[in-house]
Scaffold this active site. Sequence first.
Site, PDB file in Angstrom:
ATOM      1  CG  HIS A  18      -2.929  -1.276  -3.666  1.00  0.00           C
ATOM      2  ND1 HIS A  18      -3.397   0.119  -3.500  1.00  0.00           N
ATOM      3  CD2 HIS A  18      -2.809  -1.857  -2.221  1.00  0.00           C
ATOM      4  CE1 HIS A  18      -3.805   0.292  -2.203  1.00  0.00           C
ATOM      5  NE2 HIS A  18      -3.265  -0.925  -1.550  1.00  0.00           N
ATOM      6  CG  ASN A  25      -4.386   4.189   0.617  1.00  0.00           C
ATOM      7  OD1 ASN A  25      -5.450   4.294   1.006  1.00  0.00           O
ATOM      8  ND2 ASN A  25      -3.616   3.204   0.485  1.00  0.00           N
ATOM      9  CB  SER A  49      -0.805   0.012   1.237  1.00  0.00           C
ATOM     10  OG  SER A  49      -1.559  -1.126   1.391  1.00  0.00           O
ATOM     11  CD  GLU A  75      -4.928   2.479  -6.117  1.00  0.00           C
ATOM     12  OE1 GLU A  75      -5.495   3.700  -5.800  1.00  0.00           O
ATOM     13  OE2 GLU A  75      -3.919   2.339  -5.479  1.00  0.00           O
TER      14      GLU A  75
END
Length: 401
Positions: free
Chosen positions: A152, A202, A131, A164
Site C-alpha cells: 500500500h 487510515n 486502501s 505499508e
Amino acid sequence: MENQKSKIVNEQSLIKKVGIIGAGTMGAGIAQVAATAGCTVKLYDTKTEALKKAEKDLNKILNRLVEKERIDTAEKERIQNNIQYVDTLRELKDSQLTIEAIVENLDIKKNVFSTLEKFVSDDCIIASNTSSLSIASIASALEKPERCIGIHFFNPAPLMKLVEVIPAIQTSEETLNISVKTIKDWTKTVAVAKDTPGFIVNRVARPFYGEALRIYEEGIASFAKIDTAMKEIGGFRMGPFELMDFIGNDVNYTVTETVFKAFYFDPRYKPSFTQKRFAEAGYLGRKSGKGFYDYSENASKSTAEWSSSSEKSKQIFNRILVMLINEAADALFWNIASAEDIDNAMTKGVNYPKGLLAWADEKGIDWCVTKMDQLYDEYHEDRYRCSPILRKLNRENKTFF
Ligand code: NAI
C-alpha cells in the site's frame, strides 16, 4: 548529480521485472518508483487514454526534475525506457512482481487477479495497492493465495516515503520477505501491518478528523480555530479541516464510513453529520472550490484570527492529540504493527511532526491516561475508553520506547 544513486536494483535484487495494473494516479506513480529504482516495468490499463496520460505526465515530472538538476537527461531517458505501456494483461506474463492499482471494487479486483494468475509464472508475487479491502478476500481469488500480499503506497507514490506491507492470513513468509526487501530496495520505508481495516495510517489517523469534527459540532470552536491550534501548538503542517478539504470531503467521509462499518460500528470511528452534509452539498474542498473553507479567487482565509496560546486552544489540541495517541496505542495493543512501524507510518505516510507513541512518552503516560479518563468521565461514551496498553504502562511505570 545523483543520477546513479537512484539506480539501485542490481544483481542481488530478487525482483527486476514488475507489472503494474491500472495506470491512474497510484499505478503511474508506483511505475515511476519501480522504474527509477532500475526495474523494468510493464504498465497496463484497459483504457488507452489512461496509458497515454500516464506517459505524458511522467515526461512532465521528469522534465521538472531535470530542470531542478535532480536528475540529468540520461537518467530521465533511463527511467522512461524502463517503462513499457501495454494494453493487454497477458503482456505481464514475465513479471516477478505485479502490483494492482485499479478501481476499489472487490469483485473487479478478484476477477483481474484470477485472470492474471493464468499468465504469470508460479512464483510471481501478486500484490494489491488497496486502501480498504481485506487482502484475505482478494487473495481468495487465487489458486495460489500464498503469493498474494498488500503493498500500500501513499499519494503521491514517488514522494511519500512510507509503504505499508500487509500479509494476509494466506500469505507465505517468502512472499512477505521478498516484498519487504523489494520495497526497501526502492528506497521506501516499510511498515508491516496486520490485515485489518485501515491498516495502520487510515486507522490511527481517524481521530485527527473525527475528534476535530466533534469539537466543532459541540460548538467549542470554529474550523479555523481548531486548525490554528493543531498547526501552531502541535506543529502539524495542515489543520484537520484544511486536510479534509485537501483530501476531499467525499473521499474522507467514505474512508471514515468504511472503517466504521468494518469495525462493527465501534463508536471511536463514528462518521460525522457535518462532513456528510458538506459532501452531500458538493462542498468537497479544494477540488470543488468550496469546502470548510472558500477556495474561490477573491476569498480571504482567516485562520490567524485567534491566538493559539489561549487556554481553550491548548485544550483543543490536547484533546485531539490524546485521542490520536490512544488510537496508536490501541493499534499496538491489538498487534497491528510494531511500535516503531506505527510511529514511522504516521511521520512518513502522513507527515505528522512526531510519532504518536514517542509523543505519548514525551507527554507522559500518566498524562495520557488521565486525559482519556477525563473525557470518559465527561461523556460516558465508549468512544473515550482508554487503551489497556496505556493503563498497563502507567501501572508499571514504563514507556513505549
Ligand atoms: P484511478 O481512478 O486514478 O486509477 C485507476 C485506473 O485503473 C484507471 O486508469 C482505470 O482505467 C484502471 N482500471 C480500472 N479497471 C481496470 C481493469 N479491470 N484492468 C486494468 N485497469 C483498470 O485510481 P487510484 O486513485 O490510482 O486508485 C487505485 C487503487 O489504489 C485503489 O485500490 C485505491 O483504493 C488505491 N489507493 C489510492 C490512493 C489515492 O490516494 N488515490 C492511495 C492509496 C491507495
